[in-house]
Design an enzyme around this catalytic site. Structure first.
Site, PDB file in Angstrom:
ATOM      1  N   GLY A  45      39.041  64.800  -4.588  1.00 27.96           N
ATOM      2  CA  GLY A  45      39.045  64.698  -3.136  1.00 27.96           C
ATOM      3  C   GLY A  45      39.691  63.392  -2.717  1.00 27.96           C
ATOM      4  CD  GLN A  50      39.766  57.590  -1.087  1.00 26.98           C
ATOM      5  OE1 GLN A  50      39.709  58.790  -0.874  1.00 26.98           O
ATOM      6  NE2 GLN A  50      39.489  57.060  -2.263  1.00 26.98           N
ATOM      7  CB  CYS A  92      35.483  56.529  -5.622  1.00 26.48           C
ATOM      8  SG  CYS A  92      36.357  56.282  -4.075  1.00 26.48           S
ATOM      9  CG  LEU A  93      41.184  59.360  -6.284  1.00 23.85           C
ATOM     10  CD1 LEU A  93      42.057  60.148  -5.321  1.00 23.85           C
ATOM     11  CD2 LEU A  93      41.789  59.372  -7.674  1.00 23.85           C
ATOM     12  CG  HIS A 139      32.911  60.752  -2.480  1.00 24.33           C
ATOM     13  ND1 HIS A 139      32.421  59.989  -3.525  1.00 24.33           N
ATOM     14  CD2 HIS A 139      34.141  60.237  -2.198  1.00 24.33           C
ATOM     15  CE1 HIS A 139      33.313  59.052  -3.831  1.00 24.33           C
ATOM     16  NE2 HIS A 139      34.368  59.187  -3.053  1.00 24.33           N
ATOM     17  CD  GLU A 140      36.808  62.764  -0.400  1.00 23.69           C
ATOM     18  OE1 GLU A 140      37.333  61.829   0.222  1.00 23.69           O
ATOM     19  OE2 GLU A 140      36.709  62.765  -1.643  1.00 23.69           O
ATOM     20  CG  HIS A 143      36.067  57.891   1.194  1.00 22.30           C
ATOM     21  ND1 HIS A 143      36.226  56.567   0.879  1.00 22.30           N
ATOM     22  CD2 HIS A 143      36.089  58.565   0.011  1.00 22.30           C
ATOM     23  CE1 HIS A 143      36.327  56.446  -0.444  1.00 22.30           C
ATOM     24  NE2 HIS A 143      36.246  57.632  -0.998  1.00 22.30           N
TER      25      HIS A 143
HETATM   26 ZN    ZN Z   1      36.221  58.247  -2.950  1.00 22.55          ZN
END
Ligand code: ZN
Length: 184
Positions: A45, A50, A92-93, A139-140, A143
């Site tokens: 995701g 981000q 997480c990215l 999670h998104e 963000h």
């Molecule tokens: Zn993340």
């Protein structure tokens, strides 16, 4: 187009995104960029902030989370119901190579505008999700509100985990090019 992913502690990750009022070409282009970037970094995701964009937009790899094929792009997602609790490992990215066990609701209902990738139009929808799907969606949404997964850790544990992670990243002197494991 693959975009650069902002890495913690980039301040923009704390930026709360703004509701999308007009589903124009710019929003569609960002949606496609989010998909490209998520694919390139092998994430499950990704959210617009981000990649340094203020729009309330996120994308999820449905195949990666075993919820079907293709990608789910959601504009203005809102959590309207949650239930239960589940502990699972999460990444997480924006935190390459950091994985922590986190408690999240095991079931969630989300309201959003979903991008129809064929017609390229956004349609109002309600999504019921459990397990990993619910985890990725929450999670998104976090963000998009400027909340990061580490915020769910107790404060002392968070400080310890972050210190270790930052030391590890520095000691390797590594440029983050591509995640070699699946991250949200
Ligand atoms: Zn993340």
């Amino acid at each position: 187009m693959v975009r650069k992913i902002l890495i913690y502690p980039d301040k923009f990750l704390r930026q709360k995104t703004i509701e999308i009022k007009e589903f124009n070409f710019e929003v569609l282009q960002l949606a496609l960029d989010l998909i490209d970037t998520m694919r390139a970094y092998e994430g499950l995701g990704i959210s617009a902030n981000q990649v340094g964009e203020i729009h309330r937009l996120c994308a999820i790899d449905l195949e990666g989370i075993k919820e079907g094929k293709g990608y789910l792009v959601l504009a203005n997602p809102i959590l309207i119901y949650k239930e239960g609790s589940e502990i699972d490992e999460e990444g997480c990215l924006s935190f390459p190579e950091l994985y922590v066990k986190l408690e999240r609701p095991s079931f969630a209902i989300i309201r959003a505008h979903k991008l129809n990738l064929k017609t390229r139009e956004f349609e109002e929808t309600e999504i019921q999700a459990k397990g990993l799907f619910a985890r990725v969606l929450l999670h998104e949404i976090d963000h998009l509100n400027g909340i990061l997964f580490i915020d769910h850790l107790p404060i002392e544990k968070r400080a310890k985990v972050l210190k270790e992670w930052m030391e590890n990243i520095k000691s390797k002197q590594k440029v983050y090019e591509k995640a070699n494991v699946k991250t949200i």
